[in-house]
Write a protein that holds these residues in place. Sequence first.
Motif, short mmCIF file in Angstrom:
data_model
loop_
_atom_site.label_atom_id
_atom_site.label_comp_id
_atom_site.label_asym_id
_atom_site.label_seq_id
_atom_site.Cartn_x
_atom_site.Cartn_y
_atom_site.Cartn_z
N LEU A 8 0.54 3.80 3.26
CA LEU A 8 -0.67 3.34 2.58
C LEU A 8 -1.12 4.36 1.55
CD1 LEU A 8 -2.74 1.82 5.50
CD2 LEU A 8 -1.30 0.65 3.84
N LEU A 9 -1.36 3.88 0.33
CA LEU A 9 -1.87 4.72 -0.75
C LEU A 9 -3.36 4.49 -0.96
CD1 LEU A 9 1.07 4.16 -3.27
CD2 LEU A 9 0.79 5.99 -1.57
N SER A 10 -3.97 3.74 -0.05
CA SER A 10 -5.41 3.49 -0.05
C SER A 10 -5.79 3.11 1.38
CB SER A 10 -5.76 2.33 -1.00
OG SER A 10 -5.25 1.11 -0.48
N ASP A 11 -7.09 3.08 1.65
CA ASP A 11 -7.54 2.49 2.90
C ASP A 11 -7.17 1.01 2.86
OD1 ASP A 11 -8.67 4.92 3.62
OD2 ASP A 11 -10.70 4.32 3.06
N ALA A 12 -6.95 0.41 4.01
CA ALA A 12 -6.58 -1.00 4.04
C ALA A 12 -7.35 -1.73 5.14
CB ALA A 12 -5.08 -1.16 4.29
N THR B 240 -5.87 -2.78 -2.27
CA THR B 240 -5.02 -2.15 -1.26
C THR B 240 -3.71 -1.79 -1.94
OG1 THR B 240 -6.00 -3.40 0.55
CG2 THR B 240 -3.80 -2.53 0.92
N ARG B 241 -3.31 -0.52 -1.81
CA ARG B 241 -2.07 -0.03 -2.43
C ARG B 241 -1.15 0.49 -1.32
NH1 ARG B 241 -2.95 1.57 -8.12
NH2 ARG B 241 -1.07 2.80 -7.84
N VAL C 250 0.24 -3.64 -4.93
CA VAL C 250 -1.20 -3.48 -5.12
C VAL C 250 -1.81 -4.86 -4.96
CG1 VAL C 250 -3.06 -2.79 -6.67
CG2 VAL C 250 -0.87 -1.58 -6.75
N MET D 276 -11.92 -3.35 -1.96
CA MET D 276 -11.21 -2.55 -2.97
C MET D 276 -9.74 -2.95 -2.95
SD MET D 276 -13.52 -0.56 -4.28
CE MET D 276 -12.56 0.67 -5.12
N TYR E 187 -6.08 5.54 4.33
CA TYR E 187 -5.16 6.11 3.35
C TYR E 187 -4.25 7.12 4.04
CZ TYR E 187 -3.69 9.46 -0.21
OH TYR E 187 -2.95 10.30 -0.99
N ASN F 265 -5.65 -9.12 1.80
CA ASN F 265 -6.55 -7.97 1.70
C ASN F 265 -7.98 -8.45 1.94
OD1 ASN F 265 -8.09 -5.77 1.01
ND2 ASN F 265 -7.42 -5.67 -1.11
N LEU G 239 2.32 5.63 -9.83
CA LEU G 239 0.90 5.84 -9.66
C LEU G 239 0.23 6.35 -10.93
CD1 LEU G 239 0.96 7.47 -6.14
CD2 LEU G 239 0.35 5.12 -6.72
#
Length: 117
Positions: free
Chosen positions: A65-69, A108-109, A43, A106, A87, A102, A15
């Motif tokens: 999840l490292l982000s909202d998806a 997705t991570r 990502v 934004m 997230y 996705n 990250l």
Amino acid sequence: MKNVLLVTFGLISALSFGQNIDPTSQSEQLVLDNDEMSVVEFVAEPQGQVCGKDMHHHKPHLTILLSDAKVVITTPEGKSQEVEAPYGTALWSEEETHAVINKGNMPTRMILVFPKN
């Protein structure tokens, strides 16, 4: 405890350092691979493929999840479902085949953890 520290360091490393991301698809980085597990960071840019190319197969795994998806998941039978998750969501998936796109605006991570047992 040693494996937990290695995974944590690997996540921080993945990250902290930038990646070249193809704006039309995804990037994939192996974070950790040992006798116990494989950990992969994905990502996906908007409209990009999320956790593999086209229709693909996964063994059982943990997703973090490292982000909202906001994604659309399509099964081999052609059934599609839109799914949104915030997230920090962690979920277990059994062995499956799918395609995932996705649909958010934004990147997705996510981290996928594949046990080796």
